[in-house]
Design an enzyme around this catalytic site. Structure first.
Site, PDB file in Angstrom:
ATOM      1  N   ARG A   1       0.849  -1.184   0.000  1.00 61.33           N
ATOM      2  CA  ARG A   1       0.000   0.000   0.000  1.00 61.33           C
ATOM      3  C   ARG A   1       0.887   1.237   0.000  1.00 61.33           C
ATOM      4  O   ARG A   1       1.890   1.302   0.713  1.00 61.33           O
ATOM      5  CB  ARG A   1      -0.940   0.031   1.219  1.00 61.33           C
ATOM      6  CG  ARG A   1      -2.062  -0.999   1.176  1.00 61.33           C
ATOM      7  CD  ARG A   1      -3.053  -0.723   0.047  1.00 61.33           C
ATOM      8  NE  ARG A   1      -4.168  -1.642   0.027  1.00 61.33           N
ATOM      9  CZ  ARG A   1      -4.189  -2.806  -0.603  1.00 61.33           C
ATOM     10  NH1 ARG A   1      -3.109  -3.200  -1.281  1.00 61.33           N
ATOM     11  NH2 ARG A   1      -5.263  -3.567  -0.591  1.00 61.33           N
TER      12      ARG A   1
ATOM     13  N   GLU B   1      -4.695   6.953  -5.848  1.00 62.13           N
ATOM     14  CA  GLU B   1      -4.929   6.040  -6.967  1.00 62.13           C
ATOM     15  C   GLU B   1      -6.327   6.273  -7.530  1.00 62.13           C
ATOM     16  O   GLU B   1      -7.276   6.392  -6.756  1.00 62.13           O
ATOM     17  CB  GLU B   1      -4.784   4.581  -6.514  1.00 62.13           C
ATOM     18  CG  GLU B   1      -3.387   4.242  -6.037  1.00 62.13           C
ATOM     19  CD  GLU B   1      -3.237   2.781  -5.628  1.00 62.13           C
ATOM     20  OE1 GLU B   1      -4.185   1.992  -5.836  1.00 62.13           O
ATOM     21  OE2 GLU B   1      -2.178   2.418  -5.096  1.00 62.13           O
TER      22      GLU B   1
ATOM     23  N   HIS C   1      -0.955  -0.422  -9.837  1.00 65.72           N
ATOM     24  CA  HIS C   1      -1.580  -1.329  -8.870  1.00 65.72           C
ATOM     25  C   HIS C   1      -2.042  -2.615  -9.555  1.00 65.72           C
ATOM     26  O   HIS C   1      -3.236  -2.959  -9.560  1.00 65.72           O
ATOM     27  CB  HIS C   1      -2.744  -0.661  -8.138  1.00 65.72           C
ATOM     28  CG  HIS C   1      -2.991  -1.273  -6.782  1.00 65.72           C
ATOM     29  ND1 HIS C   1      -3.546  -0.596  -5.750  1.00 65.72           N
ATOM     30  CD2 HIS C   1      -2.763  -2.535  -6.319  1.00 65.72           C
ATOM     31  CE1 HIS C   1      -3.650  -1.383  -4.692  1.00 65.72           C
ATOM     32  NE2 HIS C   1      -3.183  -2.571  -5.016  1.00 65.72           N
TER      33      HIS C   1
END
Length: 321
Positions: free
Chosen positions: A238, A267, A286
């Site tokens: 993260r 994000e 991601h």
């Protein structure tokens, strides 16, 4: 339990959700609508989602805090892909009688991506590939992994798998986390050390922690300053685990050799974000969980969760506490 009339599938970036799940198993009267964009404006998001009584969300792409949940009077079923989603206020859902369910996953694809980033950084693959396409040949020297030190921050399921692959490359393994025991580290061939030692000695530092109040910012400016100038940092967990401003500064000043990042403070990353221009980086959007096999498991599980709810027997129900 009552029936459902409208199901929304959120944040289908690749436009693959309907092809990846057995949606034809759902009752014909249940209308399904897919959204490919992410709305960050809460008012616009609440207006979009208000008509739906069931939602399937992809991981933590769209957070569901209390302030949003209280704006969704029709919502009765919320399905999140995976079995953990810290972006959902489960207490608020419980108070409003909203059932929250998770789905299975397939394998550990984040491990694959972690090693993709490590290899890309150490062998300078993106740089060499770009040069080759531009007509240049062998423009830089890469570094091998054998004999190097791998520092693993977080030795749970993913961290342990990353460690075993590091051992197969012939790397020395160091590990640290707040609750790590020597026995746990030894089980994967790693030495348990303190964080300062790991950062000072590792050639590759890789993070595999769950984000929480205790772990947010666990790699700060002082920690980055302890790393070798030749070391690289990899984060597939993260974004907020790392002080991103401090990392960008260290990269620009050449105080570490590079960073491989799959996760970010914000994000999706907005255009012009400072990390996009930071030198010696390999950046991915991601992708740790984004594989065909995993998506098929997610969406099959989502259909199962909807059918379980309609049958009055919710599956993989997530509750507060």
């Amino acid at each position: 339990m009552p029936g459902l009339s409208r199901l929304g599938i959120l944040d289908d970036y690749q436009g693959v959700a309907l092809a990846m799940g057995p949606w034809d198993r759902l009752p014909q009267g249940l209308a399904v609508e897919v959204f490919r964009d992410t709305l960050t404006d809460r008012e616009a998001l609440a207006r979009r989602l208000a008509p739906f009584d069931a939602l399937v969300i992809m991981r933590e792409r769209t957070p569901f805090p209390r302030a949003l949940i209280e704006r969704l009077p029709n919502l009765r079923l919320l399905v999140t892909t995976g079995l953990r989603n810290r972006a959902i206020d489960l207490e608020a859902c419980a108070e409003r009688g909203i059932t929250v369910c998770g789905t299975p996953s397939f394998g550990n694809p984040t491990v694959d991506l972690t090693w993709g980033l490590i290899l890309s950084l150490m062998r300078r693959i993106p740089e060499q590939e770009r040069a080759l396409r531009e007509g240049r040949w062998q423009v830089a020297l890469g570094r091998g992994l054998e004999g190097k030190t791998l520092g693993i921050v977080g030795l749970g399921n993913l961290g342990s798998r990353v460690a075993r692959i590091g051992a197969a490359f012939g790397m020395r393994l160091l590990a640290w986390s707040q609750n790590l025991t020597e026995e746990r580290a030894a089980a994967v061939g790693a030495a348990r050390v303190d964080k300062e030692t790991l950062l000072a000695e590792a050639d590759v530092v890789t993070l595999h922690l769950i984000l929480s109040e205790r772990t947010q910012g666990i790699i700060g400016a002082a920690d980055i300053a302890r790393m070798k100038r030749s070391a690289v940092l990899v984060n597939t967990s993260r974004g907020p685990l790392v002080d991103q401003e401090a990392l960008i500064a260290a990269l620009r000043e050449g105080r570490i050799a590079g960073a491989g990042l799959d996760v970010f403070d914000q994000e999706p990353l907005p255009p012009g974000h400072p990390i996009l221009s930071a030198p010696n980086t390999v950046l991915t959007p991601h992708l740790g969980y984004v594989t065909e096999e995993n998506y098929r498991a997610y969406f099959a599980g989502a259909v199962e969760a909807v059918l379980g709810y309609l049958a009055g027997t919710p599956v993989r129900e997530l509750r507060p506490g």
